[in-house]
Structures are given as structure tokens and as C-alpha cells.
Design a protein around this motif. Sequence first.
Motif, PDB file in Angstrom:
ATOM      1  N   LEU A 183       0.815  -1.213   0.000  1.00 11.54           N
ATOM      2  CA  LEU A 183       0.000   0.000   0.000  1.00 11.54           C
ATOM      3  C   LEU A 183       0.848   1.264   0.000  1.00 11.54           C
ATOM      4  N   ASP A 184       2.045   1.189   0.577  1.00 12.66           N
ATOM      5  CA  ASP A 184       2.963   2.337   0.510  1.00 12.66           C
ATOM      6  C   ASP A 184       3.373   2.607  -0.940  1.00 12.66           C
ATOM      7  N   VAL A 185       3.640   1.546  -1.691  1.00 18.05           N
ATOM      8  CA  VAL A 185       3.975   1.687  -3.113  1.00 18.05           C
ATOM      9  C   VAL A 185       2.771   2.251  -3.869  1.00 18.05           C
ATOM     10  N   TYR A 186       1.592   1.728  -3.590  1.00 21.12           N
ATOM     11  CA  TYR A 186       0.385   2.208  -4.249  1.00 21.12           C
ATOM     12  C   TYR A 186       0.133   3.678  -3.914  1.00 21.12           C
ATOM     13  N   ASN A 187       0.353   4.038  -2.649  1.00 22.22           N
ATOM     14  CA  ASN A 187       0.151   5.421  -2.231  1.00 22.22           C
ATOM     15  C   ASN A 187       1.060   6.360  -3.013  1.00 22.22           C
ATOM     16  N   GLN A 188       2.307   5.952  -3.199  1.00 21.21           N
ATOM     17  CA  GLN A 188       3.250   6.755  -3.981  1.00 21.21           C
ATOM     18  C   GLN A 188       2.782   6.864  -5.430  1.00 21.21           C
ATOM     19  N   ARG A 189       2.368   5.758  -6.001  1.00 18.95           N
ATOM     20  CA  ARG A 189       1.886   5.772  -7.384  1.00 18.95           C
ATOM     21  C   ARG A 189       0.667   6.681  -7.527  1.00 18.95           C
ATOM     22  N   LEU A 190      -0.239   6.613  -6.573  1.00 25.26           N
ATOM     23  CA  LEU A 190      -1.462   7.408  -6.638  1.00 25.26           C
ATOM     24  C   LEU A 190      -1.233   8.879  -6.333  1.00 25.26           C
ATOM     25  N   GLU A 191      -0.027   9.202  -5.946  1.00 24.37           N
ATOM     26  CA  GLU A 191       0.358  10.612  -5.829  1.00 24.37           C
ATOM     27  C   GLU A 191       0.651  11.173  -7.223  1.00 24.37           C
ATOM     28  N   GLU A 192       1.035  10.293  -8.137  1.00 25.49           N
ATOM     29  CA  GLU A 192       1.427  10.690  -9.485  1.00 25.49           C
ATOM     30  C   GLU A 192       0.271  10.628 -10.488  1.00 25.49           C
ATOM     31  N   SER A 193      -0.717   9.770 -10.231  1.00 21.88           N
ATOM     32  CA  SER A 193      -1.853   9.632 -11.140  1.00 21.88           C
ATOM     33  C   SER A 193      -3.108   9.352 -10.337  1.00 21.88           C
ATOM     34  N   LYS A 194      -4.245   9.590 -10.945  1.00 21.12           N
ATOM     35  CA  LYS A 194      -5.522   9.420 -10.261  1.00 21.12           C
ATOM     36  C   LYS A 194      -5.802   7.950  -9.940  1.00 21.12           C
ATOM     37  N   TYR A 195      -5.409   7.062 -10.848  1.00 20.66           N
ATOM     38  CA  TYR A 195      -5.619   5.626 -10.674  1.00 20.66           C
ATOM     39  C   TYR A 195      -4.298   4.911 -10.902  1.00 20.66           C
ATOM     40  N   LEU A 196      -4.245   3.616 -10.614  1.00 20.72           N
ATOM     41  CA  LEU A 196      -2.978   2.883 -10.689  1.00 20.72           C
ATOM     42  C   LEU A 196      -2.326   2.934 -12.065  1.00 20.72           C
ATOM     43  N   ARG A 225      -8.851  -2.722  11.671  1.00 22.13           N
ATOM     44  CA  ARG A 225      -7.429  -2.817  11.315  1.00 22.13           C
ATOM     45  C   ARG A 225      -7.248  -2.693   9.803  1.00 22.13           C
ATOM     46  N   GLY A 226      -8.126  -3.320   9.056  1.00 23.89           N
ATOM     47  CA  GLY A 226      -8.077  -3.192   7.599  1.00 23.89           C
ATOM     48  C   GLY A 226      -8.369  -1.773   7.169  1.00 23.89           C
ATOM     49  N   TYR A 227      -9.361  -1.179   7.783  1.00 24.92           N
ATOM     50  CA  TYR A 227      -9.709   0.209   7.487  1.00 24.92           C
ATOM     51  C   TYR A 227      -8.500   1.112   7.710  1.00 24.92           C
ATOM     52  N   GLU A 228      -7.822   0.914   8.795  1.00 24.20           N
ATOM     53  CA  GLU A 228      -6.652   1.743   9.126  1.00 24.20           C
ATOM     54  C   GLU A 228      -5.528   1.559   8.109  1.00 24.20           C
ATOM     55  N   LEU A 229      -5.322   0.333   7.631  1.00 25.55           N
ATOM     56  CA  LEU A 229      -4.290   0.095   6.617  1.00 25.55           C
ATOM     57  C   LEU A 229      -4.515   0.963   5.377  1.00 25.55           C
ATOM     58  N   PHE A 230      -5.750   1.077   4.956  1.00 25.62           N
ATOM     59  CA  PHE A 230      -6.068   1.825   3.742  1.00 25.62           C
ATOM     60  C   PHE A 230      -6.176   3.324   4.015  1.00 25.62           C
ATOM     61  N   TYR A 231      -6.862   3.698   5.055  1.00 24.83           N
ATOM     62  CA  TYR A 231      -7.145   5.117   5.286  1.00 24.83           C
ATOM     63  C   TYR A 231      -6.017   5.866   5.962  1.00 24.83           C
ATOM     64  N   SER A 232      -4.974   5.180   6.391  1.00 26.78           N
ATOM     65  CA  SER A 232      -3.797   5.875   6.908  1.00 26.78           C
ATOM     66  C   SER A 232      -2.898   6.347   5.755  1.00 26.78           C
ATOM     67  N   ARG A 233      -3.260   6.001   4.540  1.00 26.46           N
ATOM     68  CA  ARG A 233      -2.531   6.412   3.338  1.00 26.46           C
ATOM     69  C   ARG A 233      -3.465   7.266   2.501  1.00 26.46           C
ATOM     70  N   LYS A 234      -3.176   8.544   2.475  1.00 27.76           N
ATOM     71  CA  LYS A 234      -4.062   9.535   1.878  1.00 27.76           C
ATOM     72  C   LYS A 234      -4.502   9.178   0.465  1.00 27.76           C
ATOM     73  N   ASN A 235      -3.576   8.813  -0.379  1.00 25.82           N
ATOM     74  CA  ASN A 235      -3.900   8.559  -1.784  1.00 25.82           C
ATOM     75  C   ASN A 235      -4.599   7.213  -1.985  1.00 25.82           C
ATOM     76  N   VAL A 236      -4.319   6.248  -1.167  1.00 21.13           N
ATOM     77  CA  VAL A 236      -4.982   4.955  -1.246  1.00 21.13           C
ATOM     78  C   VAL A 236      -6.428   5.108  -0.775  1.00 21.13           C
ATOM     79  N   ALA A 237      -6.613   5.893   0.278  1.00 17.68           N
ATOM     80  CA  ALA A 237      -7.973   6.125   0.810  1.00 17.68           C
ATOM     81  C   ALA A 237      -8.852   6.735  -0.262  1.00 17.68           C
TER      82      ALA A 237
END
Length: 121
Positions: free
Chosen positions: A71-84, A109-121
Motif C-alpha cells: 500500500l505504501d507503493v500504491y500510495n506513492q503511485r497514486l500521488e502521481e496519477s488518479k488511478y494505478l 485494522r483493515g480500514y486503518e491500513l487503507f485510510y492511513s494512506r491519503k492517496n490509497v484512501a
Amino acid sequence: QVKYADKGNKTLYGTGGLERASIEQWLQSEARNFDPPSSALVFHLGFAGSMGLEPDEAVIRENEWKLARVLDVYNQRLEESKYLAGDEFTLADLSHLPNSHYLVGRSNRGYELFYSRKNVA
């Protein structure tokens, strides 16, 4: 003639070779990196208790760690584009929805994994 040819998302699998290659890359990432830990978490956090089984905390912690890295990798990617795979919703995004839905909807716990990452949320 196809009845619904002019309906729906025409870019779900991309509109050109480069876009399709990017979508394929993200689908492979989902299959190799996202699906294994997210599936384990869906079972242990979302369903084990309701099935009368004790969730395995060691399995949960290990897979939370693995999924957090993805999700950290996805969060970084979603900083660069709207979708993956770019700025359009594609099969790459769609393939992540089932496990994401269960993790976010059935577990704090699952909710926190996703919503603690702004772009993934």
C-alpha cells in the motif's frame, strides 16, 4: 451487432498498447503482492470470527506488514496519477476492489491500513 457496444467503460482494459501494458503490470502486482496478504487478512480479520474460528494474530501481523509495504507503493503511485494505471479507472483498479472492500468494511485494522494512506484512501 453487440447490444451494449456503446455502453460502459470503454477504457477498462486501456485504449492502446502502452496503456494495456501498464494495466497488465498492475494486475501482476495485484496477483503477486496484494492478493496474498490481503486474502489472508480478509479471512482472519473479516470472516474467521464469524465462522467460530480464532483469528491467528501472528498471521495477521505478518500480513499487515506485507500489505502495508504494498500500500505504501500504491500510495506513492497514486500521488502521481488518479488511478494505478493512469488517469482512467481500469481493470487494474477494479481487481483490487473485492479484498479492499472486505478489509475496509469488516475490520478496523483493515480500514486503518487503507485510510492511513491519503492517496490509497
